[in-house]
Design a protein around this motif. Sequence first.
Motif, PDB file in Angstrom:
ATOM      1  N   VAL A 225      -4.471  -5.176  -4.877  1.00 33.65           N
ATOM      2  CA  VAL A 225      -4.678  -4.134  -3.739  1.00 33.65           C
ATOM      3  C   VAL A 225      -3.640  -4.259  -2.677  1.00 33.65           C
ATOM      4  O   VAL A 225      -3.229  -5.484  -2.427  1.00 33.65           O
ATOM      5  CB  VAL A 225      -5.914  -4.706  -3.083  1.00 33.65           C
ATOM      6  N   ILE A 226      -3.115  -3.305  -2.135  1.00 33.00           N
ATOM      7  CA  ILE A 226      -2.167  -3.090  -1.069  1.00 33.00           C
ATOM      8  C   ILE A 226      -2.932  -2.721  -0.017  1.00 33.00           C
ATOM      9  O   ILE A 226      -3.808  -1.534  -0.013  1.00 33.00           O
ATOM     10  CB  ILE A 226      -1.087  -2.180  -1.343  1.00 33.00           C
ATOM     11  N   ALA A 227      -3.047  -3.548   1.107  1.00 34.81           N
ATOM     12  CA  ALA A 227      -3.829  -3.125   2.400  1.00 34.81           C
ATOM     13  C   ALA A 227      -3.405  -3.887   3.625  1.00 34.81           C
ATOM     14  O   ALA A 227      -2.345  -4.357   3.550  1.00 34.81           O
ATOM     15  CB  ALA A 227      -5.332  -3.707   2.139  1.00 34.81           C
ATOM     16  N   ASN A 228      -4.009  -3.091   4.780  1.00 33.22           N
ATOM     17  CA  ASN A 228      -3.388  -3.621   6.108  1.00 33.22           C
ATOM     18  C   ASN A 228      -4.049  -4.843   6.755  1.00 33.22           C
ATOM     19  O   ASN A 228      -5.074  -5.096   6.652  1.00 33.22           O
ATOM     20  CB  ASN A 228      -3.790  -2.432   7.131  1.00 33.22           C
ATOM     21  N   ALA A 229      -2.846  -5.774   6.814  1.00 34.76           N
ATOM     22  CA  ALA A 229      -3.226  -7.015   7.412  1.00 34.76           C
ATOM     23  C   ALA A 229      -4.253  -7.242   8.613  1.00 34.76           C
ATOM     24  O   ALA A 229      -4.787  -8.137   8.813  1.00 34.76           O
ATOM     25  CB  ALA A 229      -1.984  -7.988   7.486  1.00 34.76           C
ATOM     26  N   ALA A 230      -3.988  -6.139   9.379  1.00 34.69           N
ATOM     27  CA  ALA A 230      -4.433  -6.173  10.556  1.00 34.69           C
ATOM     28  C   ALA A 230      -6.091  -5.603  10.433  1.00 34.69           C
ATOM     29  O   ALA A 230      -6.993  -5.726  11.291  1.00 34.69           O
ATOM     30  CB  ALA A 230      -3.906  -5.080  11.613  1.00 34.69           C
ATOM     31  N   ARG A 231      -6.665  -5.228   9.235  1.00 38.08           N
ATOM     32  CA  ARG A 231      -7.980  -4.933   9.317  1.00 38.08           C
ATOM     33  C   ARG A 231      -8.962  -5.858   9.087  1.00 38.08           C
ATOM     34  O   ARG A 231      -8.471  -6.982   8.278  1.00 38.08           O
ATOM     35  CB  ARG A 231      -8.116  -3.975   7.735  1.00 38.08           C
ATOM     36  N   PRO A 232      -9.759  -6.067   9.852  1.00 32.90           N
ATOM     37  CA  PRO A 232     -11.024  -7.126  10.029  1.00 32.90           C
ATOM     38  C   PRO A 232     -11.417  -7.593   8.518  1.00 32.90           C
ATOM     39  O   PRO A 232     -11.828  -6.556   7.743  1.00 32.90           O
ATOM     40  CB  PRO A 232     -12.095  -6.593  10.858  1.00 32.90           C
ATOM     41  N   ASN A 233     -11.538  -8.821   8.129  1.00 29.92           N
ATOM     42  CA  ASN A 233     -12.185  -9.149   7.002  1.00 29.92           C
ATOM     43  C   ASN A 233     -11.553  -8.562   5.787  1.00 29.92           C
ATOM     44  O   ASN A 233     -12.084  -8.471   4.610  1.00 29.92           O
ATOM     45  CB  ASN A 233     -13.672  -8.777   6.797  1.00 29.92           C
TER      46      ASN A 233
ATOM     47  N   VAL B 156      -5.470   3.479  -8.184  1.00 28.10           N
ATOM     48  CA  VAL B 156      -4.457   3.844  -9.041  1.00 28.10           C
ATOM     49  C   VAL B 156      -4.874   3.495 -10.457  1.00 28.10           C
ATOM     50  O   VAL B 156      -4.860   2.353 -10.448  1.00 28.10           O
ATOM     51  CB  VAL B 156      -3.263   3.578  -8.575  1.00 28.10           C
ATOM     52  N   VAL B 157      -4.975   4.238 -11.488  1.00 29.73           N
ATOM     53  CA  VAL B 157      -5.613   3.910 -12.535  1.00 29.73           C
ATOM     54  C   VAL B 157      -4.301   3.500 -13.542  1.00 29.73           C
ATOM     55  O   VAL B 157      -4.217   2.597 -14.330  1.00 29.73           O
ATOM     56  CB  VAL B 157      -6.252   4.870 -13.282  1.00 29.73           C
ATOM     57  N   GLU B 158      -3.134   4.376 -13.376  1.00 31.28           N
ATOM     58  CA  GLU B 158      -1.791   4.145 -14.330  1.00 31.28           C
ATOM     59  C   GLU B 158      -0.882   4.379 -13.152  1.00 31.28           C
ATOM     60  O   GLU B 158      -0.693   5.346 -12.495  1.00 31.28           O
ATOM     61  CB  GLU B 158      -2.021   5.044 -15.429  1.00 31.28           C
ATOM     62  N   ILE B 159       0.150   3.780 -13.286  1.00 29.55           N
ATOM     63  CA  ILE B 159       1.576   3.720 -12.580  1.00 29.55           C
ATOM     64  C   ILE B 159       2.263   4.552 -13.199  1.00 29.55           C
ATOM     65  O   ILE B 159       2.932   4.212 -13.999  1.00 29.55           O
ATOM     66  CB  ILE B 159       2.261   2.359 -11.982  1.00 29.55           C
TER      67      ILE B 159
ATOM     68  N   SER C  61       9.046  -1.831  -3.476  1.00 26.54           N
ATOM     69  CA  SER C  61       8.995  -3.238  -4.215  1.00 26.54           C
ATOM     70  C   SER C  61       7.394  -3.502  -4.420  1.00 26.54           C
ATOM     71  O   SER C  61       7.081  -4.148  -5.453  1.00 26.54           O
ATOM     72  CB  SER C  61       9.523  -4.364  -3.222  1.00 26.54           C
ATOM     73  N   LYS C  62       6.515  -3.011  -3.672  1.00 26.72           N
ATOM     74  CA  LYS C  62       4.968  -3.279  -3.954  1.00 26.72           C
ATOM     75  C   LYS C  62       4.655  -2.480  -5.105  1.00 26.72           C
ATOM     76  O   LYS C  62       3.708  -3.241  -5.992  1.00 26.72           O
ATOM     77  CB  LYS C  62       4.355  -2.837  -2.660  1.00 26.72           C
ATOM     78  N   ILE C  63       4.860  -1.484  -5.485  1.00 26.17           N
ATOM     79  CA  ILE C  63       4.807  -0.638  -6.742  1.00 26.17           C
ATOM     80  C   ILE C  63       5.306  -1.308  -7.785  1.00 26.17           C
ATOM     81  O   ILE C  63       4.874  -1.709  -9.017  1.00 26.17           O
ATOM     82  CB  ILE C  63       5.346   0.881  -6.607  1.00 26.17           C
TER      83      ILE C  63
END
Length: 282
Positions: free
Chosen positions: A145-153, A104-107, A129-131
């Motif tokens: 960065v919004i990401a999945n905590a379950a993703r390895p590394n 996302v370049v611009e919200i 709330s994350k946005i």
Amino acid sequence: SELFSKSGIVLGQVLLTRDDFHHRTRYLNARNTIHTLLRLGCVPVVNENDTVATEEIRFGENDTLSALVAACVDADLLINLSDVDGLFDADPNSRSGCALIEQVVEITSQIEKLAGGVQGEFGSGGMRSKIEAAKIAVSSGTRMVIANAARPNVIADAANGKSVGTRFLGSPVGLTHRKRWIAFGSRVKGKVIINEGARKMLSQGGKSLLAAGIVGCDGSFEIGDLVSVVAEDSARVARGLVNYSAKEIELIRGKRSTEIEKILGYKDFDEVIHRDNLVLGV
């Protein structure tokens, strides 16, 4: 603490409430404390101080808290971990085949609509709330960065710039610390309502707010308080620190700056809100 100590890492706990961001001195104290811990080689662990937080001064979710802290300490990157992979082009809970938005370049208003009311299974903050947190971060020049905590590394990959979740690019010209505090840290005490001409002068002309462009105000506020500047249709225009109280503004609204002394018996400032104390778009 035990897990980190095995690697020789010392932790330092920092407990904050929203009130710590409302007051300029406490905001700077929090910033200096975190920077001092980092200089001493400690890893700050920041959380909300639930033991003293009342409903009025509590965050209620960690998304906003993390963004304010990131902006406060000039973080390069804010990693927001959740149980979803990131921001999608539709609600993945109600529609199949949704596509992940990787960058996302611009919200924009469209991005905000995509957030909807989607809330993950874990934690108190949803995608909306994350946005809102991303707005704070990117306006301050911090990538998020919004990401999945379950993703390895996931943390290492996000920090190394790999394609992980949804990445929000920081503004190339971030707000100064003072303007970050005006925009996101402090509590609004009232509203100043302006006409279309004043809105254009602020938004396009880069000018200060004068009494001539004010049509009214709402709330009880004093000199130096933070107010929201809105158009006559209630659209948000800016936030700023006022040079005159609500009672004074009611007397001088719509008048030229040269008339202020005649009306009030004194004139400390030509501007109701100086450009240096004004932040647009919040």
